[in-house]
Design a protein around this motif. Structure first.
Motif, PDB file in Angstrom:
ATOM      1  N   ASP A 136      62.588 -28.878  12.919  1.00 11.40           N
ATOM      2  CA  ASP A 136      61.195 -28.455  12.812  1.00 11.40           C
ATOM      3  C   ASP A 136      61.127 -27.009  12.304  1.00 11.40           C
ATOM      4  O   ASP A 136      61.235 -26.066  13.080  1.00 11.40           O
ATOM      5  N   GLU A 137      60.925 -26.853  11.019  1.00 14.91           N
ATOM      6  CA  GLU A 137      60.874 -25.517  10.389  1.00 14.91           C
ATOM      7  C   GLU A 137      62.012 -24.630  10.871  1.00 14.91           C
ATOM      8  O   GLU A 137      61.784 -23.521  11.327  1.00 14.91           O
TER       9      GLU A 137
ATOM     10  N   SER B 117      54.891 -31.439  13.565  1.00 12.53           N
ATOM     11  CA  SER B 117      55.667 -31.371  14.812  1.00 12.53           C
ATOM     12  C   SER B 117      55.371 -32.573  15.699  1.00 12.53           C
ATOM     13  O   SER B 117      56.264 -33.090  16.376  1.00 12.53           O
TER      14      SER B 117
HETATM   15 MG   LIG Z   1      54.778 -27.400  13.826  1.00  8.40          MG
END
Ligand SMILES: [Mg+2]
Ligand SMILES: Nc1ncnc2c1ncn2[C@@H]1O[C@H](COP(=O)(O)OP(=O)(O)O)[C@@H](O)[C@H]1O
Lengths: 298, 260
Positions: free
Chosen positions: B165-166, B52
């Motif tokens: 992000d995911e 991240s």
């Molecule tokens: Mg993360």
């Protein structure tokens, strides 16, 4: 604060009564024993009707109360019978009631409004500046922990006659939960949205108005519900110190004349006022900000 | 094929050290890699290895403590207009309709919304499979649908680079798979440079042109893998032996790292 808190509890006994759905339960649970099987859902459905359980509770309580006072010959200065309270209530007359109610209501609402106007911007400023937050918080706590009843006479002397000192006293009592809750709400915004705002290079005030403030709405309303009842208490406290009208003044005056049923009538009017104002706040949230309620309450 | 063009994203010996009250955390050390124009890069790695953080540095939300990040050949000095972000949670505005959520970036940035931008929001909603849902509120939508709104929101300003992000971590396995195939279709329609963080090896292999495996503490690039599967890809690509080999290899690498 101890004084105002004892005020809070003093005003309460009349309030919880209609909320408790107690007597409806035994009816529903004993029903299946004697009645046919399909009678149970009916009784339950009856009990589920809005207002019905509340009404039944209220009437039951009043009947019990009346009976107790008559059978046990309780003197009226200890606990007047509902019938006695009712007759002194009607004896006062509509116009006199309106004068008192309007006087209290005006101060409560103005004080409440002033509290909102002061605390929401204050919370926004505290949210933006850690330094201001650190300086203001202790100050707010000091103001909050000072018994308002103790400074009320000072405020009245300082600000003179009229509504203003009473409004200020009401604001002092109501604004603290508002500041704390609003500040908490403003800080509770998901960090992703703040990153989104920063990645868009949006102006800081728009981050406040378009993200943080709306996110704080549920928090603000939790505080508004507390504050609106505190506002009535604040108005009454102010009337206890100095006033020529108002429901609080009326209760104090009636008590000093040993007209206890009349004081009780005032107390009930006060409780009804609080309940109505509280419901008003609840309804505003429901109508204007339905998304801010937990899903089950939509 | 695009030799003259600078890479869309370039990390050059980048390091990131966080200073907190409890001490220092070296989140990333000596990270160097490039992402080509319209390349889809997937990043795999253990939690806390700085994935991240990498994205936040591309987005210009965080400055590297050493080395540098370039976007289209220019050092990143702050947030740019040509980057969109999709978060792990959809994080929509609960009070705004789906359409208002999609146009939120424009409204938030400029304070105004043109009819053209509303039209565009409608187009995007259709593209992510949410035609007719524009007037709904987010909490009337399932998690997968909410994340589709999040993707439409990120695409609304038509960014050149999309950071994800995911984005599918919070979804159930089936929804997640469907979303993956939809992403393939969306990027086939509108190619973008994508950096896609995930914990799913098969998702990474299915979607990406290249997979980056990171090692943790401090985070750095452990290995890079080209995905040797032609596009267009779809459900059948999942059975492609080359893709299966790659996922097995990636899984091994992540396992041995996790065990170490
Ligand atoms: Mg993360
Ligand atoms: N703002 C920050 N301040 C301090 N430490 C941070 C901050 N952001 C991330 N970290 C630390 O940096 C490391 C990498 O975090 P992150 O990039 O979120 O990892 P990942 O996304 O791979 O799970 C973690 O150890 C995390 O605790």
């Amino acid at each position: 604060m101890t004084q105002t808190q004892s005020q809070a509890t003093a005003a309460k006994p009349a309030r919880p009564a209609p909320v408790r759905p107690a007597p409806a339960r035994p009816v529903a649970s004993t029903a299946p024993a004697t009645a046919p099987l399909d009678a149970r859902p009916f009784v339950q459905r009856l009990a589920d009707l809005p207002g019905l359980t509340t009404g039944a509770t209220l009437i039951g309580t009043l009947l019990l109360w009346e009976a107790a006072v008559r059978l046990l010959a309780i003197p009226s200065y200890l606990l007047p019978a509902p019938s006695a309270i009712l007759s002194s209530f009607t004896a006062i007359g509509f116009e006199r009631w309106m004068t008192h109610i309007w006087s209290t209501l005006r101060v409560a609402i103005l004080g409440f409004a002033l509290a909102i106007v002061v605390s929401v911007p204050l919370a926004m400023v505290m949210m933006r500046s850690a330094l201001l937050s650190k300086t203001l918080y202790p100050l707010l706590v000091i103001v909050q922990s000072t018994p308002v009843v103790a400074i009320a006479p000072i405020i009245i002397v300082a600000l003179g006659a009229g509504d203003l000192p009473r409004v200020v006293i009401t604001t002092l009592i109501t604004f603290f939960p508002l500041v704390v809750s609003t500040a908490t709400g403003l800080a509770a915004t998901p960090p992703e949205l703040i990153e989104l705002s920063r990645s868009l290079r949006a102006p800081a005030w728009r981050e406040m108005t378009q993200i943080r403030l709306p996110y704080a709405v549920p928090y603000i309303f939790s505080a508004l519900k507390i504050s609106i009842t505190l506002a009535v208490i604040g108005a009454v406290v102010a009337e206890f110190v100095a006033a020529e009208a108002g429901v609080g003044f009326f209760i104090q005056f009636s008590t000093s004349m040993f007209k206890l049923p009349q004081a009780w009538a005032g107390l009930i009017v006060l409780a009804a006022m609080s309940l109505t104002l509280f419901q008003l706040v609840v309804q505003v949230q429901k109508r204007v900000f339905p998304w801010s309620l937990p899903k089950s309450e939509h | 094929m695009m030799i003259q063009q600078p890479p869309a994203i370039r990390f050059d010996r980048l390091g990131q050290v966080f200073r907190t009250r409890s001490g220092q955390t070296e989140a990333l050390r000596d990270v160097s890699f490039e992402v080509a124009h319209h390349e889809f890069l997937a990043v795999l790695g253990p939690s806390g290895c700085g994935k991240s953080t990498l994205l936040r540095m591309i987005a210009g939300l965080l400055k590297p403590t050493s080395g540098q990040v370039e976007v289209f050949g220019m050092p990143v000095t702050g947030p740019r207009d040509d980057i969109g972000i999709v978060f792990q949670k959809p994080t929509l505005l609960p009070w705004a309709t789906v359409e208002d959520n999609v146009i939120f970036p424009v409204r938030h940035k400029t304070g105004r919304v043109s009819p053209r931008e509303r039209e565009r929001a409608q187009e995007l909603l259709a593209m992510v499979g949410l035609e007719g849902f524009g007037t709904r509120l987010p909490d009337e939508l399932s998690g997968g649908m909410q994340q589709r709104v999040g993707i439409a929101r990120a695409l609304h300003m038509d960014p050149d680079i999309l950071l994800m992000d995911e984005p599918f971590s919070a979804l159930d396995a089936l929804t997640r798979e469907v979303m993956g195939f939809d992403l393939l279709r969306i990027f086939a329609e509108r190619p973008k440079t994508v950096v896609f963080i995930t914990h799913s090896v098969s998702e990474a292999a299915l979607l990406a042109d290249r997979v980056l495996v990171m090692s943790g503490r401090p985070g750095s690039v452990a290995s890079e893998h080209l995905v040797p599967v032609a596009r267009p890809r779809g459900p059948d690509s999942m059975k492609d032996p080359a893709l299966l080999d790659l996922t097995a290899d990636l899984r091994d690498r992540l396992m041995t790292r996790a065990a170490a």
